[in-house]
Design an enzyme around this catalytic site. Sequence first.
Site, PDB file in Angstrom:
ATOM      1  N   GLN A 111       0.844  -1.193   0.000  1.00  0.00           N
ATOM      2  CA  GLN A 111       0.000   0.000   0.000  1.00  0.00           C
ATOM      3  C   GLN A 111       0.882   1.247   0.000  1.00  0.00           C
ATOM      4  O   GLN A 111       1.692   1.462   0.905  1.00  0.00           O
ATOM      5  CB  GLN A 111      -0.931   0.027   1.209  1.00  0.00           C
ATOM      6  CG  GLN A 111      -1.990   1.126   1.075  1.00  0.00           C
ATOM      7  CD  GLN A 111      -2.909   1.205   2.266  1.00  0.00           C
ATOM      8  OE1 GLN A 111      -2.462   1.463   3.375  1.00  0.00           O
ATOM      9  NE2 GLN A 111      -4.196   1.003   2.040  1.00  0.00           N
ATOM     10  N   TYR A 131      -5.890  10.712   4.695  1.00  0.00           N
ATOM     11  CA  TYR A 131      -4.502  10.997   4.340  1.00  0.00           C
ATOM     12  C   TYR A 131      -4.449  11.862   3.079  1.00  0.00           C
ATOM     13  O   TYR A 131      -5.462  12.391   2.631  1.00  0.00           O
ATOM     14  CB  TYR A 131      -3.709   9.699   4.225  1.00  0.00           C
ATOM     15  CG  TYR A 131      -3.598   8.984   5.556  1.00  0.00           C
ATOM     16  CD1 TYR A 131      -2.949   9.592   6.631  1.00  0.00           C
ATOM     17  CD2 TYR A 131      -4.174   7.734   5.761  1.00  0.00           C
ATOM     18  CE1 TYR A 131      -2.862   8.967   7.871  1.00  0.00           C
ATOM     19  CE2 TYR A 131      -4.095   7.096   6.999  1.00  0.00           C
ATOM     20  CZ  TYR A 131      -3.442   7.721   8.047  1.00  0.00           C
ATOM     21  OH  TYR A 131      -3.370   7.114   9.270  1.00  0.00           O
ATOM     22  N   ARG A 138      -7.581   2.171  -2.626  1.00  0.00           N
ATOM     23  CA  ARG A 138      -8.455   2.085  -1.455  1.00  0.00           C
ATOM     24  C   ARG A 138      -9.157   3.422  -1.231  1.00  0.00           C
ATOM     25  O   ARG A 138      -8.515   4.478  -1.205  1.00  0.00           O
ATOM     26  CB  ARG A 138      -7.664   1.711  -0.204  1.00  0.00           C
ATOM     27  CG  ARG A 138      -8.565   1.272   0.957  1.00  0.00           C
ATOM     28  CD  ARG A 138      -7.778   0.966   2.222  1.00  0.00           C
ATOM     29  NE  ARG A 138      -8.492   0.010   3.059  1.00  0.00           N
ATOM     30  CZ  ARG A 138      -8.335  -0.110   4.375  1.00  0.00           C
ATOM     31  NH1 ARG A 138      -7.467   0.664   5.007  1.00  0.00           N
ATOM     32  NH2 ARG A 138      -9.006  -1.008   5.064  1.00  0.00           N
ATOM     33  N   GLY A 178      -9.132  -6.931   8.819  1.00  0.00           N
ATOM     34  CA  GLY A 178      -8.023  -6.251   9.449  1.00  0.00           C
ATOM     35  C   GLY A 178      -7.645  -6.870  10.771  1.00  0.00           C
ATOM     36  O   GLY A 178      -6.850  -7.804  10.844  1.00  0.00           O
TER      37      GLY A 178
END
Length: 370
Positions: free
Chosen positions: A103, A184, A231, A326
């Site tokens: 990622q 982000y 994502r 996760g």
Amino acid sequence: MTSTLYDPIRLGDIALDSRIVMAPLTRNRAGAGQVPTELMAQYYRQRANPETGAGLIVTEASQISPMGQGYLDTPGIHSPEQVAGWKRVTEAVHGEGGRIVIQLWHVGRISHSSLLPGGAAPVSSTSRAAKTRTFIQGGFFPVSEPRALRTDEIPALIADYRRAAGLAMQAGFDGVELHAANGYLIEQFLRDSVNDRTDDYGGSIDNRTRLLTEVLEAITAEVGGGRTGVRLSPITPSNDAGQDSDAQALYGRAVERFAPLGLAYVHVVEGATGGARDLQAQGVPPFDYVALRRKFPGAWMVNNGYDRAMAEATVSGGRADLVAFGKPFIANPDLARRLRQGAPLNAPDTATFYGGDHRGYTDYAALTEA
């Protein structure tokens, strides 16, 4: 024919043995120079066998440049030493028959000057600080005030993403996933709750989806659409990313713009990352993920709060092609075996999530050892 969670699938150029995905999980255990360690290789190896663990592993988010770092001891993918460290990880995963993508991450304003070159200010779409904290030496502290990227700096940022994708291929990854979620950098440009720019990267939806589109164009030019995923988290409030004024229109347009690139998959966080799936009680309008999926011709991966029953029903019902787990993967390296057998799950030790040694990292018992 109805697909199951345990059936093989092809994501672009990446063939998987199952539809169980290990979601990206920040664990803060990189070594000096943000280099992946042998302990990290062991951690990923434990979860790599597609018969017992993940059909696909998405690594912890990894910064594309020194300016992209936002937390202590997170790995990077921008130096030769980091490439060598990641190569040990990919070899470990492939040795178990697994598949792994990295990622690609730039945290934007979710950072602290103590982590950045020369004590620099973080960069973002805006000069407004986020009301959140980050993990640095000594614990969790408020993030630093950012500066807004100049328009003439954006081509170099895009080039950093492209270079990181190329280095990921050198490190032996099967592909890359662009982190455009969780408040982000990319999402700081997407949402009008954060983006207050007046240049070609702010204002209209087309302007705010421009950086995401240009970054994906650069990455796919480097490694191919068939080895690229992205994502998204349309309504998560993570990292002080307030709701966009029209999330459905924003993310729908984003998908429309990158759909022609032939991406391997889209990975969608449904609801609040690591929290509630339904945010209506918090005044957030329902989001139509089905409508979003219709705009994308490739594989669709979902994430957030899925248990065995939900995951199996979602895949068999055709509502998604893959499910990413996760926290269950933290404590259960053999999660796929446990799901298939309906076996109980180990509970994770939350005190060891961020930083530390092998404890709470590589010492969880597999089912046969329990």
